[in-house]
Design a protein around this motif. Structure first.
Motif, short mmCIF file in Angstrom:
data_model
loop_
_atom_site.label_atom_id
_atom_site.label_comp_id
_atom_site.label_asym_id
_atom_site.label_seq_id
_atom_site.Cartn_x
_atom_site.Cartn_y
_atom_site.Cartn_z
N CYS A 266 -9.26 0.78 0.43
CA CYS A 266 -9.32 2.08 1.13
C CYS A 266 -8.29 3.06 0.57
O CYS A 266 -7.10 2.76 0.48
N MET A 268 -7.36 5.77 1.90
CA MET A 268 -6.56 6.42 2.93
C MET A 268 -5.33 5.58 3.31
O MET A 268 -4.25 6.09 3.46
N CYS A 269 -5.57 4.28 3.50
CA CYS A 269 -4.48 3.41 3.98
C CYS A 269 -3.98 2.48 2.88
O CYS A 269 -3.13 1.63 3.13
N CYS A 280 -6.69 2.55 10.65
CA CYS A 280 -7.30 3.51 9.72
C CYS A 280 -8.76 3.69 10.10
O CYS A 280 -9.53 2.74 10.17
N CYS A 283 -11.65 3.16 6.95
CA CYS A 283 -12.14 1.82 6.59
C CYS A 283 -12.32 0.95 7.83
O CYS A 283 -12.65 -0.23 7.73
#
Ligand SMILES: [Zn+2]
Length: 349
Positions: A266, A268-269, A280, A283
């Motif tokens: 992922c 984002m995280c 998150c 995901c």
């Protein structure tokens, strides 16, 4: 006779009267009022002249001549004052114009985020040796479905809500018809990508009736799943960074055998499943997000384009551009790409 005399007197009186009124007129609308009052169809001059027919034969030409002189004099007076006021208005507006004030900067256009991501993906794949192929968005059933191992009545047709134009003509539901078109035109080895718009009858937070895909495909001798994995991994590392983890999951597409879905750690995280201790959402705490579908070309697809499966094999993959753009820019709603909100789009300039 006395009628003629008074008519002439009245006519002569108009000019000094108009002159006096001119001094009081301070605007262009005052002037218009004045013009109508003196020279209009029902104005002062016209009213006096209505007495003309009653005059004697000898007096008529004298009065007519006088009337014309007065009319010319009035017109000159009124137009002269009018242009004076017009000039004054221009001077006044110019005096308020400050040439040293900063100008208004026109908005500068910029590329749409979908175009930016599309270009970036194309650049990466062209760098890996793929050529760009283009083709029609209005497709016939054979290229869009049948040649891709999706015959009529095949349950896989339900996987995509198709926009039909007639029984056999449709808006392409994926960029995969370009595989067929390119393979029919060429002999292997070949490696091509087909970027473009695709259409489906679908609209919600993660679906729009039109979206963008890039199809990639490669055919040659001894092409195996290892080549597919190597190509996809190199592509993803260039697009999302070399630290990105890539995993392949078995999946099904009618035109691949075997087929796989590809997840990346992922973005984002960073694959941890949480951001600052919070789950998150991108995901859903799994640490993985799906990025594309791929697989080895199904023998039936190879047969449709008359490629000898004893000699050749190949792979294909399809990437949703908006999907990549959402992940790259952290955008939660797919529809934002197509709402043309300047505030949204300006962030990408
Ligand atoms: Zn995540």
């Amino acid at each position: 006779m006395s009628d003629a005399k008074s008519l002439l007197q009245e006519l002569e009186g108009l000019v000094p009267e108009c002159n006096a009124r001119l001094d009081q007129a301070s605007s262009l609308s005052d002037m218009e009022e004045l013009r109508v009052d003196f020279l209009g169809r029902k104005g002062r001059l016209a009213k006096i002249m209505s007495g003309l027919p009653a005059l004697s034969k000898e007096d008529k030409p004298v009065a007519g001549k006088k009337a014309n002189e007065v009319k010319t004099a009035l017109t000159d007076l009124i137009e002269g004052r009018q242009s004076q006021l017009e000039r004054a208005a221009i001077t006044e507006s110019l005096s308020r114009f400050d040439p040293t004030m900063p100008g208004r900067t026109p908005n500068q256009g910029s590329l749409h985020p979908v175009t930016l991501v599309m270009d970036e993906i194309c650049d990466v794949l062209i760098g890996l040796g793929f050529e760009v192929a283009t083709g029609p968005e209005v497709e016939n059933d054979w290229y869009n479905f049948e040649a891709l191992n999706i015959p009529p009545e095949h349950p896989a047709r339900d996987m995509q809500d198709t926009l039909y134009i007639s029984d056999s003509i449709l808006l392409r539901t994926h960029t995969s018809p370009l595989q067929i078109r390119t393979m029919m035109e060429r002999t292997p080895p070949l490696a091509a990508i087909a970027p473009g718009k695709v259409y489906r009858r679908d609209s919600d937070i993660t679906h729009t009736p039109m979206f963008h895909q890039i199809e990639g495909f490669l055919v040659g001798k001894d092409i195996s799943m290892a080549n597919l994995r190597g190509t996809i991994t190199a592509f993803i590392h260039q697009l999302f960074g070399a630290e990105t983890e890539v995993r392949f999951r078995p999946s099904f597409f009618p035109f691949t055998e075997p087929g796989a879905e590809v997840d990346i750690s992922c973005v984002m995280c960073g694959g941890t499943g949480s951001i600052d201790g919070k789950a998150c959402r991108v995901c859903k705490q799994t640490g993985w997000v799906e990025i594309l579908g791929c697989g080895m070309l199904d023998p039936n697809v190879m047969k449709a384009v008359n490629y000898d499966t004893e000699i050749y094999s190949g792979f294909a993959f399809g990437v949703g551009i908006e999907r990549v753009a959402m992940l790259k820019y952290g955008i939660g709603d797919l529809r934002m790409f197509f709402e043309n909100d300047i505030r949204f789009l300006q962030q990408f300039s």
